[in-house]
Design a protein around this motif. Sequence first.
Motif, PDB file in Angstrom:
ATOM      1  N   ASP A   1      35.210  35.883  30.541  1.00 53.72           N
ATOM      2  CA  ASP A   1      35.544  35.857  29.121  1.00 53.72           C
ATOM      3  C   ASP A   1      36.163  34.490  28.860  1.00 53.72           C
ATOM      4  OD1 ASP A   1      36.272  38.297  26.816  1.00 53.72           O
ATOM      5  OD2 ASP A   1      37.192  36.316  26.576  1.00 53.72           O
ATOM      6  N   LEU A   2      36.021  33.997  27.633  1.00 56.71           N
ATOM      7  CA  LEU A   2      36.650  32.712  27.289  1.00 56.71           C
ATOM      8  C   LEU A   2      38.171  32.843  27.358  1.00 56.71           C
ATOM      9  CD1 LEU A   2      34.437  31.665  24.235  1.00 56.71           C
ATOM     10  CD2 LEU A   2      34.325  30.802  26.585  1.00 56.71           C
ATOM     11  N   ASN A   3      38.657  34.068  27.200  1.00 58.62           N
ATOM     12  CA  ASN A   3      40.089  34.344  27.250  1.00 58.62           C
ATOM     13  C   ASN A   3      40.494  34.676  28.701  1.00 58.62           C
ATOM     14  OD1 ASN A   3      42.588  35.569  27.195  1.00 58.62           O
ATOM     15  ND2 ASN A   3      42.119  36.897  25.446  1.00 58.62           N
ATOM     16  N   ALA A   4      41.293  33.767  29.304  1.00 56.71           N
ATOM     17  CA  ALA A   4      41.640  33.912  30.725  1.00 56.71           C
ATOM     18  C   ALA A   4      42.415  35.206  30.992  1.00 56.71           C
ATOM     19  CB  ALA A   4      42.459  32.707  31.178  1.00 56.71           C
ATOM     20  N   GLN A   5      43.204  35.646  30.004  1.00 53.19           N
ATOM     21  CA  GLN A   5      43.981  36.889  30.193  1.00 53.19           C
ATOM     22  C   GLN A   5      43.059  38.092  30.356  1.00 53.19           C
ATOM     23  OE1 GLN A   5      46.556  37.018  26.801  1.00 53.19           O
ATOM     24  NE2 GLN A   5      48.293  36.184  27.947  1.00 53.19           N
ATOM     25  N   ALA A   6      41.955  38.071  29.618  1.00 54.89           N
ATOM     26  CA  ALA A   6      40.992  39.184  29.710  1.00 54.89           C
ATOM     27  C   ALA A   6      40.360  39.211  31.098  1.00 54.89           C
ATOM     28  CB  ALA A   6      39.914  39.030  28.634  1.00 54.89           C
ATOM     29  N   VAL A   7      40.108  38.036  31.668  1.00 53.77           N
ATOM     30  CA  VAL A   7      39.522  37.967  33.017  1.00 53.77           C
ATOM     31  C   VAL A   7      40.538  38.490  34.040  1.00 53.77           C
ATOM     32  CG1 VAL A   7      38.506  36.463  34.770  1.00 53.77           C
ATOM     33  CG2 VAL A   7      38.054  36.025  32.348  1.00 53.77           C
ATOM     34  N   ALA A   8      41.809  38.102  33.857  1.00 58.39           N
ATOM     35  CA  ALA A   8      42.859  38.559  34.781  1.00 58.39           C
ATOM     36  C   ALA A   8      42.988  40.086  34.714  1.00 58.39           C
ATOM     37  CB  ALA A   8      44.185  37.887  34.435  1.00 58.39           C
ATOM     38  N   ALA A   9      42.895  40.650  33.517  1.00 61.44           N
ATOM     39  CA  ALA A   9      43.012  42.108  33.363  1.00 61.44           C
ATOM     40  C   ALA A   9      41.832  42.799  34.043  1.00 61.44           C
ATOM     41  CB  ALA A   9      43.067  42.479  31.881  1.00 61.44           C
ATOM     42  N   HIS A  10      40.655  42.174  33.971  1.00 60.62           N
ATOM     43  CA  HIS A  10      39.464  42.740  34.633  1.00 60.62           C
ATOM     44  C   HIS A  10      39.666  42.767  36.153  1.00 60.62           C
ATOM     45  CE1 HIS A  10      35.285  43.517  35.614  1.00 60.62           C
ATOM     46  NE2 HIS A  10      35.226  42.405  36.315  1.00 60.62           N
ATOM     47  N   GLU A  11      40.271  41.700  36.673  1.00 59.47           N
ATOM     48  CA  GLU A  11      40.551  41.631  38.118  1.00 59.47           C
ATOM     49  C   GLU A  11      41.546  42.724  38.503  1.00 59.47           C
ATOM     50  OE1 GLU A  11      41.703  37.647  39.157  1.00 59.47           O
ATOM     51  OE2 GLU A  11      40.705  37.832  41.113  1.00 59.47           O
ATOM     52  N   ALA A  12      42.564  42.902  37.648  1.00 55.81           N
ATOM     53  CA  ALA A  12      43.588  43.919  37.923  1.00 55.81           C
ATOM     54  C   ALA A  12      42.977  45.316  37.921  1.00 55.81           C
ATOM     55  CB  ALA A  12      44.711  43.818  36.891  1.00 55.81           C
ATOM     56  N   ALA A  13      41.872  45.475  37.158  1.00 56.82           N
ATOM     57  CA  ALA A  13      41.206  46.789  37.091  1.00 56.82           C
ATOM     58  C   ALA A  13      40.179  46.961  38.211  1.00 56.82           C
ATOM     59  CB  ALA A  13      40.534  46.952  35.725  1.00 56.82           C
ATOM     60  N   GLY A  14      40.163  46.029  39.172  1.00 59.73           N
ATOM     61  CA  GLY A  14      39.281  46.187  40.337  1.00 59.73           C
ATOM     62  C   GLY A  14      38.009  45.377  40.282  1.00 59.73           C
ATOM     63  N   GLY A  15      37.820  44.578  39.185  1.00 59.24           N
ATOM     64  CA  GLY A  15      36.630  43.742  39.090  1.00 59.24           C
ATOM     65  C   GLY A  15      36.851  42.400  39.765  1.00 59.24           C
TER      66      GLY A  15
END
Length: 302
Positions: free
Chosen positions: A31-45
């Motif tokens: 995602d262009l939004n780095a926070q959204a990418v970090a949240a995806h990682e936290a969810a196991g992605g």
Amino acid sequence: MTEIAFIGLGNMGAPMAANLVRAGHRVRGFDLNAQAVAAHEAAGGMAAASAACACEGAAIVISMLPAGTHVRDLYLGAGGVIAAMRGHDALLIDGSTIDVETARAVTEAAAAAGLAMLDAPVSGGVGGAQAGTLTFMVGGEAAAFARARPVLAAMGKTIVHAGGPGAGQAAKICNNMILGVSMLAVCEAFVLADRLGLAREKLFEVSASASGQCWSLTSYCPVPGPVPNAPSNRDYAPGFAASLMLKDLKLAQQAASAAGAATPLGAEAASLYQRINDAGLAGKDFSAAFAWLSTQTREAAP
Ligand code: NAD
């Protein structure tokens, strides 16, 4: 287990990607939004630094973006998805709600690069995305639809093959034009009932089992009371925001204009939802049309 690239991890994309992770797929998100990418990682992605990086090794690429212009940029741009996937046997699925013309143009560009693509807009909102109960309306070739189905089933409950390229977007905007018009009709009836001194509960009781019955009345009643879980009971917190209804009604008008279809009620609904958005209700649920209409007075008859 499928290798999936997921691009666009916003209100809808994030929970959809999380459901794919839960179903056991390897999901590389961007995602262009780095926070959204970090949240995806936290969810196991897994995190990707760009759309092209997310696509590396993916069998399926899914996008969930705001509008047609973002979809064109993502797929057609230099360093875009089609360039990244050329020569790979990958399936591209765009779940965004966008104009039919863009959906067809991007699918054509994908086909020219030897890639199958589906337009697969959804209904069911953020709640449906979280619960994995979305409805997918899918346009594209039957073989691509069969290939997508198991992956879509991890995010949705009802998956309809609507027809060829663009048919998913066509189904979505036609349905939402019905919804916008029917919601306004129900709101107007309650405004009139109020002015006539007819109790809201009585109008509901009558129309819920008479010929005025429709989803906007019986599942999503725009006045507080009759349907306890409707947004009208929580100060019109969405739900489905009035800004998104306006977006979809504008897409319907754009398509109607290009196709030469007469949709006068759809046009009126688009113009009323423009006024509702301009009145500061863009972030409220679209059923807040009732609150706005209640403040209006009838103009002198021509
Ligand atoms: P959103 O704005 O919350 O999310 C979109 C995400 O895409 C954002 O995080 C943004 O940063 C990202 N993005 C934009 N351009 C990008 C690019 N080039 N590369 C990577 N990321 C990019 O929107 P949403 O509510 O998740 O909606 C997504 C789509 O789903 C829209 O087309 C919307 O109309 C449709 N939709 C939304 C709902 C709903 O209730 N929110 C319901 C049905 C359909």
